[in-house]
Design a protein around this motif. Sequence first.
Motif, PDB file in Angstrom:
ATOM      1  N   ALA A   7       0.915  -1.203  -0.051  1.00 10.75           N
ATOM      2  CA  ALA A   7       0.147  -0.138  -0.020  1.00 10.75           C
ATOM      3  C   ALA A   7       0.953   1.317  -0.104  1.00 10.75           C
ATOM      4  CB  ALA A   7      -0.810  -0.096   1.082  1.00 10.75           C
TER       5      ALA A   7
ATOM      6  N   MET B  12       1.373   2.999  -3.268  1.00  7.74           N
ATOM      7  CA  MET B  12       0.393   3.571  -3.974  1.00  7.74           C
ATOM      8  C   MET B  12       0.369   5.099  -3.949  1.00  7.74           C
ATOM      9  SD  MET B  12      -0.596   0.978  -5.824  1.00  7.74           S
ATOM     10  CE  MET B  12      -2.157   1.449  -6.332  1.00  7.74           C
TER      11      MET B  12
ATOM     12  N   TRP C  70      -7.305  -3.248  -3.416  1.00  5.22           N
ATOM     13  CA  TRP C  70      -7.163  -1.970  -2.936  1.00  5.22           C
ATOM     14  C   TRP C  70      -8.516  -1.279  -2.528  1.00  5.22           C
ATOM     15  CZ3 TRP C  70      -2.472  -1.760  -1.531  1.00  5.22           C
ATOM     16  CH2 TRP C  70      -1.391  -2.323  -2.529  1.00  5.22           C
TER      17      TRP C  70
ATOM     18  N   GLN D 173      -7.450   8.043  -1.638  1.00  8.23           N
ATOM     19  CA  GLN D 173      -7.325   7.436  -0.283  1.00  8.23           C
ATOM     20  C   GLN D 173      -8.319   8.255   0.576  1.00  8.23           C
ATOM     21  OE1 GLN D 173      -3.474   6.376   1.143  1.00  8.23           O
ATOM     22  NE2 GLN D 173      -2.762   5.699  -1.163  1.00  8.23           N
TER      23      GLN D 173
END
Length: 332
Positions: free
Chosen positions: A76, A79, A100, A258
């Motif tokens: 992660a 990303m 994800w 996110q």
Amino acid sequence: MNAPTTLEHEEPVFPEEEGDPPRQLDFYGLSIPPLGRELRRQLAAHFHNLGLAPAWYLPRPLNDLPYRHFQHTTRAGEMPCLLADAGPRHFCNPGFEARWRGLYSGLPQIPLGAAFNAAGLDDPAGRLRPYGTACWVILADLEMLGDRPLPKGWSDLFNPCYAGDIIANGEKDCLAPLLLANLARDYGADALTRLARQIRAVQGGGEMARAAGGRSPHRAALYVLPRFWAENNIHKDNTRIIWPEEGAYCTPLILLGQQTLTPGAAAAFDFLTGPAWAAQLEGIYCVPADPALVTRPLPGPLRWIGWDLARSPDLEALVAQAGNCFRQGYRP
């Protein structure tokens, strides 16, 4: 080196394009070719004006290997905080979503206009946020059309009266992938063989825009092309744009982020969803999603493949099948 080298309003030079190793990015994105270089310049100026130096990368338009820097990672931390793309094929990929889903859990809601809602462009899962769309339309060369009727929509492209007199958007021997997907969704992949027999050539939008309505011996009666190129046709007195009655096939410009954005990612999100970039979108005949930022009313509805198909493992197979069917009938 974290930020790209740039002078205000100049196109930046990114470390990724200088052979440097991949960075952990605040923002990574792609856009459609007419917007790519301008977005690189304007976003660099936006960060400069805010006094920010985020890690970001916008590959050059027509990149053959999008997202290669992190496409297969399982970490992660590698990303980007915010991602942008033109079309849903990368972010809706079932493997990407499964990997994800917990990381990319939702961005602030972007208001959508009536045409976006009617076309079903609001992601029911709440993860992907359309901030605008590009679309395909039909352009008619009135002299080449003669006494044949103007088409009203996509279904008319199958009319035998236009056989051998259509040029469509794509590369080499096949239509653009999202154009294939939309046509296959509406008419079935097998119908692409029949449509291919109607088509004289597959070309890029700029080539079509220069030829339609002019004196080229290779021009056609009808062109299927991005609206940007249709509106930039240089022989407007001899052509007419048809907004398909079923809806203009669209390529949504989408964001995925996110839950907590870094300052650089938040600045990129604000820019892409704000008035300055909305004006840039309208300047090349794309459509901003937020109705408060729209100054040019749409001539008609929008149409696209829908979220179910976009998220289906069958999408890539459908595009491949439709492409194969098209090649079976295409005889340039």
